[in-house]
Design a protein around this motif. Structure first.
Motif, PDB file in Angstrom:
ATOM      1  N   VAL A  98       0.686  -1.423   0.024  1.00 22.12           N
ATOM      2  CA  VAL A  98       0.122  -0.187   0.221  1.00 22.12           C
ATOM      3  C   VAL A  98       0.968   1.194   0.158  1.00 22.12           C
ATOM      4  CG1 VAL A  98      -1.586   1.015   1.007  1.00 22.12           C
ATOM      5  CG2 VAL A  98      -1.599  -0.947   1.544  1.00 22.12           C
ATOM      6  N   THR A  99       0.923   2.067  -0.938  1.00 23.13           N
ATOM      7  CA  THR A  99       1.601   3.320  -1.348  1.00 23.13           C
ATOM      8  C   THR A  99       0.472   4.844  -1.623  1.00 23.13           C
ATOM      9  OG1 THR A  99       1.975   3.336  -3.018  1.00 23.13           O
ATOM     10  CG2 THR A  99       3.602   1.656  -1.798  1.00 23.13           C
ATOM     11  N   GLN A 100       0.976   5.245  -1.222  1.00 22.06           N
ATOM     12  CA  GLN A 100       0.717   7.081  -1.201  1.00 22.06           C
ATOM     13  C   GLN A 100       0.371   7.088  -3.257  1.00 22.06           C
ATOM     14  OE1 GLN A 100       2.679  10.827  -0.078  1.00 22.06           O
ATOM     15  NE2 GLN A 100       4.698   9.586  -0.928  1.00 22.06           N
ATOM     16  N   ARG A 101      -0.530   8.099  -3.256  1.00 24.89           N
ATOM     17  CA  ARG A 101      -0.623   8.067  -5.161  1.00 24.89           C
ATOM     18  C   ARG A 101       0.496   7.983  -5.983  1.00 24.89           C
ATOM     19  NH1 ARG A 101      -3.201  11.301  -9.372  1.00 24.89           N
ATOM     20  NH2 ARG A 101      -5.128  10.349  -9.639  1.00 24.89           N
ATOM     21  N   ASP A 102       0.767   7.846  -7.148  1.00 20.38           N
ATOM     22  CA  ASP A 102       2.043   8.061  -7.929  1.00 20.38           C
ATOM     23  C   ASP A 102       2.813   7.260  -7.883  1.00 20.38           C
ATOM     24  OD1 ASP A 102       0.723   9.447  -9.935  1.00 20.38           O
ATOM     25  OD2 ASP A 102       1.490  11.393  -9.201  1.00 20.38           O
ATOM     26  N   SER A 690      -4.925   2.851   0.419  1.00 17.08           N
ATOM     27  CA  SER A 690      -4.225   4.401  -0.489  1.00 17.08           C
ATOM     28  C   SER A 690      -4.767   5.645  -0.894  1.00 17.08           C
ATOM     29  CB  SER A 690      -5.131   3.530  -1.505  1.00 17.08           C
ATOM     30  OG  SER A 690      -6.464   2.977  -1.762  1.00 17.08           O
ATOM     31  N   GLN A 691      -5.481   6.162   0.324  1.00 16.19           N
ATOM     32  CA  GLN A 691      -6.396   7.472   0.635  1.00 16.19           C
ATOM     33  C   GLN A 691      -5.433   7.727   1.945  1.00 16.19           C
ATOM     34  OE1 GLN A 691      -8.653   5.099  -0.250  1.00 16.19           O
ATOM     35  NE2 GLN A 691      -8.059   5.217  -2.618  1.00 16.19           N
ATOM     36  N   MET A 692      -4.977   7.412   2.877  1.00  9.82           N
ATOM     37  CA  MET A 692      -4.128   7.658   3.786  1.00  9.82           C
ATOM     38  C   MET A 692      -2.964   7.240   4.625  1.00  9.82           C
ATOM     39  SD  MET A 692      -7.714   7.760   6.980  1.00  9.82           S
ATOM     40  CE  MET A 692      -9.588   8.490   6.308  1.00  9.82           C
ATOM     41  N   THR A 693      -1.760   8.198   4.384  1.00  8.49           N
ATOM     42  CA  THR A 693      -0.623   8.064   4.696  1.00  8.49           C
ATOM     43  C   THR A 693      -0.282   8.652   5.630  1.00  8.49           C
ATOM     44  OG1 THR A 693      -0.945   7.443   1.837  1.00  8.49           O
ATOM     45  CG2 THR A 693       1.218   7.083   2.997  1.00  8.49           C
ATOM     46  N   PHE A 694       1.152   7.990   6.401  1.00  8.62           N
ATOM     47  CA  PHE A 694       1.796   9.364   6.857  1.00  8.62           C
ATOM     48  C   PHE A 694       3.606   8.690   6.678  1.00  8.62           C
ATOM     49  CE2 PHE A 694      -1.843   7.855  10.108  1.00  8.62           C
ATOM     50  CZ  PHE A 694      -2.334   8.981  10.516  1.00  8.62           C
ATOM     51  N   ASN A 695       3.820  10.035   6.789  1.00 11.77           N
ATOM     52  CA  ASN A 695       5.151   9.528   6.137  1.00 11.77           C
ATOM     53  C   ASN A 695       6.157  10.738   6.692  1.00 11.77           C
ATOM     54  OD1 ASN A 695       4.331   9.209   3.086  1.00 11.77           O
ATOM     55  ND2 ASN A 695       2.861  10.405   4.005  1.00 11.77           N
ATOM     56  N   ILE A 696       7.179   9.806   7.033  1.00 12.90           N
ATOM     57  CA  ILE A 696       8.420  10.938   7.177  1.00 12.90           C
ATOM     58  C   ILE A 696       9.645  10.698   6.631  1.00 12.90           C
ATOM     59  CG2 ILE A 696       9.579   8.743   8.167  1.00 12.90           C
ATOM     60  CD1 ILE A 696      10.457   9.837  10.918  1.00 12.90           C
TER      61      ILE A 696
END
Length: 805
Positions: A98-102, A690-696
């Protein structure tokens, strides 16, 4: 008899692969729910696209029966629908990170490529992965894939007991096509089985040819549809909290609006009515000891999306728009600078771009930046005065790009910067050509550029290049030359480092087109480059470079490079004075890389290099290591450590002016120095779906240059010991950046973004070699800025409002 049958099958298979496939679609009135199930009755009557063929690695091999792929296409008055069934004998082995868009991630992938004009020039590509993630881009053979372009469309992917399945709804507003009653579109489908790294397409794409977009099939049957009104509004609101040790917490509320309007079936207007780039990715600043400015990536969405036309001729460096002021404030001995803005505010910007059915592309980019002033205070009287460091300015780019024969183009490009008042204006024009033979086997490309700077003293200059290459088959080659006059200057809206030279270069390469016993892919390339100072003919650069890249049967990547400068060269840039040069020694550099298969939970990138110079004790070595670990389909972390050491590096530090003429440097000073650089980066994500992502994203950087002894540059370009210079010209630069973010695509095209960021940098002449204390000091630096922001962007489609009303 069996041999004859086999030869016949091979003949008809090749004949079939070399032809354009055609898929017929049909009009529907039934409603299709985008749930990935394909359980509406209308799907059963749709024609099937199948018989996929391998694109990579074994180009031309039919897809096996246990990976059979069946695609169906339907349409109505508003959109085109794609239904895909992707068979897999082992559904439990389908990769689905599962990843963010693109971001494809480590996941199986399906894509549809659409060209509404069927001209072989530009594909609109829409991808869905097995984790239900989306990606989209615009693709041309010249510029490749541009993922900064985003459309609004619906999709759903599900895992089934036979493999996985997808439904997609792509509204006509996301595409470009003509107003003709009967449509014929260019069409291709793509599938990647990620665990094998096997890629397939519906219409065969022959990798021997130097083109991708021209090897598509066709879609027929679409009739009596009209391009919709393409009017999209993107209002947004942002709230920022900024704080550091020097000032109290400041809250700022911003609001704005972006607009996208389809002028007709071919051309689109994009406008920033009120800009807000507060959540744009930070710049990776470095200790820059070179005579050239550091070039930064463009991260502002408006300036990255749909840049195909504006990249013609490489004349546009959009960071100039809203970048640093062109002037630095002048002060007397009793004055001090109180405030000097580091950047110029953008008032508004617009783009008009598109291409007619006859292949004429038109692009217009215009931006206006505001007047910017510095504040200066008299230290004796405390009087305050203002000085303009950047006037009101208009930036404009105009492009005409005529494509013909589906694979060639000639373009005219003009860039112009007009500044208010007595500040300088700049204009650059270019003719750019990219010509290919009908079978895409040979290419002639090049350009002719003319610059004119209107200032206190007009400057006019020329830059031109010409290239010829073979672009198909296992063995390929290319040759070229270019020339740049002393006064060529495109830096007001572009970026250019070197002038007053001419060069010649060439290359030859070999690649395998199908896998061998040991390799899925293998390529070797030999490059040569020689550059000469235009007026004296002295050689400024002479390089021979050999590159080997390979991918083994387990999908690990390996390669190495050997780069040699076999003769001494004359560097006219490092002395930073007219008609002066320093002689650079011969050198040889070797580097290698290993990148293990990212399909594994643990993978690593390893890249060491070493450079030896023909000077006693002078060398450079570098090591970069980047482990990555995928804890689950939702959680992954990537780390990279980079260390670089330059021993006995020779570089400019100062110039001493002639007492009789202060503007003419009499003595140019270099330092014999050791330069060390450390950087650590950490990036990761936790995707709820695929619509919600936390990133660092974290980056720590430290680089220092410690001068061992001072050298003077002689008139013959050699360096000699210099005594008596006591100024401290050591350099130590620290940088820290940290981003923690949460993004939620709560509706098609609409996003909530929450960001916490802290960053700081510092430059010193005193070098502290304690790594831990350096990191601690930068984190405790009173200049460390903390920013918390929330941004909400909502996508409004005029057609949806019209239908509701």
């Amino acid at each position: 008899m069996n041999k004859l049958l086999l030869l016949s099958l091979l003949f008809f298979s090749f004949f079939g692969y070399s032809q354009k496939k055609t898929l017929h679609t049909k009009f529907i009135t039934e409603k299709i729910e985008i749930d990935g199930k394909l359980n509406e009755g209308i799907w059963k009557s749709a024609a099937i696209a199948s018989d996929f063929i391998m694109f990579e690695p074994d180009n031309g091999t039919p897809i096996p029966e246990n990976k059979k792929t069946e695609i169906k296409v339907l349409y109505d008055n508003d959109a085109i629908y794609i239904g895909a069934i992707l068979y897999d004998e082992s559904p439990d082995k389908i990769l689905k990170e599962v990843t963010q868009r693109d971001n494809f991630g480590t996941a199986d992938l399906f894509g549809v490529f659409i060209n509404g004009f069927n001209d072989g020039q530009q594909d609109f590509q829409f991808f869905v992965n097995a984790a239900d993630g989306q990606a989209d881009c615009i693709t041309t053979d010249t510029n490749g894939e541009d993922y900064s372009w985003d459309a609004v469309w619906d999709s759903k992917a599900i895992i089934t007991d036979k493999g996985w399945a997808i439904e997609m709804r792509i509204p006509y507003a996301a595409l470009r096509f003509s107003t003709e009653m009967k449509q014929t579109w260019g069409l291709n489908f793509f599938r990647e089985v990620r665990r094998d790294r096997f890629k397939y397409t519906w219409n065969f794409i022959d990798t021997k040819l130097g083109t991708f977009t021209q090897q598509t099939g066709t879609l027929e049957g679409i009739e009596n549809i009209k391009p919709p009104t393409r009017l999209f509004l993107l209002p947004y609101s942002s709230f920022y909290l900024d704080a550091n040790a020097r000032q109290k917490t400041i809250g700022t509320l911003k609001g704005g609006l972006d607009l996208k309007y389809g002028i007709n079936d071919a051309f689109t207007l994009d406008m920033i009515l009120i800009p807000d780039f507060g959540q744009t990715k930070y710049d990776d600043q470095i200790l820059n000891l070179t005579p050239f400015e550091q070039q930064f990536n463009e991260n502002r969405p408006f300036f990255t999306e749909g840049t195909d036309l504006f990249s013609k001729g490489n004349l546009v460096y959009s960071r100039r728009i809203g970048g640093n002021p062109i002037n630095y404030p002048t002060t007397s001995i009793n004055e001090q600078i109180i405030d000097n803005p580091a950047s110029v505010n953008l008032i508004n910007a617009l783009k008009i771009s598109g291409r007619t059915k006859n292949g004429l592309g038109v692009g217009i980019l215009n931006a206006v930046t505001e007047k910017t002033v510095a504040t200066i205070q008299n230290k004796n009287t405390q009087e305050i005065r203002k000085e303009t460091v950047e006037p009101l300015a208009n930036y404009n780019v105009f492009v005409l790009d005529q494509r013909f024969r589906k694979n060639s183009s000639i373009a005219f490009v003009n860039t112009n910067v007009t500044r208010n008042g007595d500040f300088k204006d700049a204009n650059v024009s270019a003719l750019v050509w990219d010509l290919n033979t009908q079978k895409n086997t040979y290419n002639i490309s090049g350009d002719f550029k003319y610059s004119h700077i209107n200032s206190t003293e007009d400057k006019k200059g020329i830059n031109s290049q010409l290239n010829f290459s073979e672009t198909s088959g296992k063995f390929r080659y290319g040759v070229g030359a270019d020339i740049t006059t002393k006064d060529y200057d495109n830096n007001d809206l572009g970026i250019n480092f070197e002038t007053n030279y001419y060069s010649i270069y060439g290359n030859t390469s070999y690649r395998i087109l199908n896998p061998t016993k040991y390799f899925n892919s293998f390529g070797a390339r030999l490059n040569t480059y020689s550059q000469f100072q235009k007026e004296t003919g002295k050689i400024q650069s002479a390089n021979v470079n050999l590159q080997i890249n390979s991918n083994d049967k387990k999908n690990h990547y390996y390669g190495f490079t050997v780069d040699a400068a076999p003769i001494e060269t004359y560097d006219y840039y490092e002395p930073r004075a007219t008609d002066r040069y320093v002689i650079r020694p011969t050198r040889i550099r070797g580097s290698a890389f290993i990148s293990t298969n990212y399909n594994y939970r643990f993978a690593v990138d390893f890249n060491p290099s070493y450079t030896a110079f023909d000077e006693i004790g002078r060398n450079t070595y570098n090591i970069s290591i980047g482990p990555r670990y995928r804890f689950s389909d939702k959680l992954a972390l990537n780390y990279n450590f980079n260390f670089n050491r330059q021993n006995n590096n020779k570089g400019f530090i100062d110039s001493l002016a002639d007492n009789l003429n202060a503007s003419v440097p009499n003595t140019i000073l270099f330092a014999n120095r050791n330069v060390l650089t450390y950087s650590n980066t950490l990036s990761g994500k936790y995707a709820l779906n695929s619509q919600m992502t936390f990133n660092i994203a974290l980056r720590q950087y430290w680089s220092y240059a410690e001068n061992k002894n001072i050298l003077s540059l002689e008139q013959n370009g050699r360096l000699a010991d210099f005594a008596g210079y006591t100024s401290n010209k050591n350099s130590s630069f620290y940088s820290w950046n940290a981003d923690l973010s949460y993004t939620w695509w709560f509706a098609p095209g609409s996003q909530v973004s929450v960001l916490y960021r802290n960053n700081a940098n510092d430059f010193e002449r005193i070098i502290n070699k304690d790594f831990v204390s350096n990191v601690t000091n930068i984190l405790n630096n009173e200049a460390l800025i903390h920013t918390f922001s929330i941004s909400v962007r909502y996508f409004i489609d005029y057609n949806q409002i019209k239908n509701i009303m």
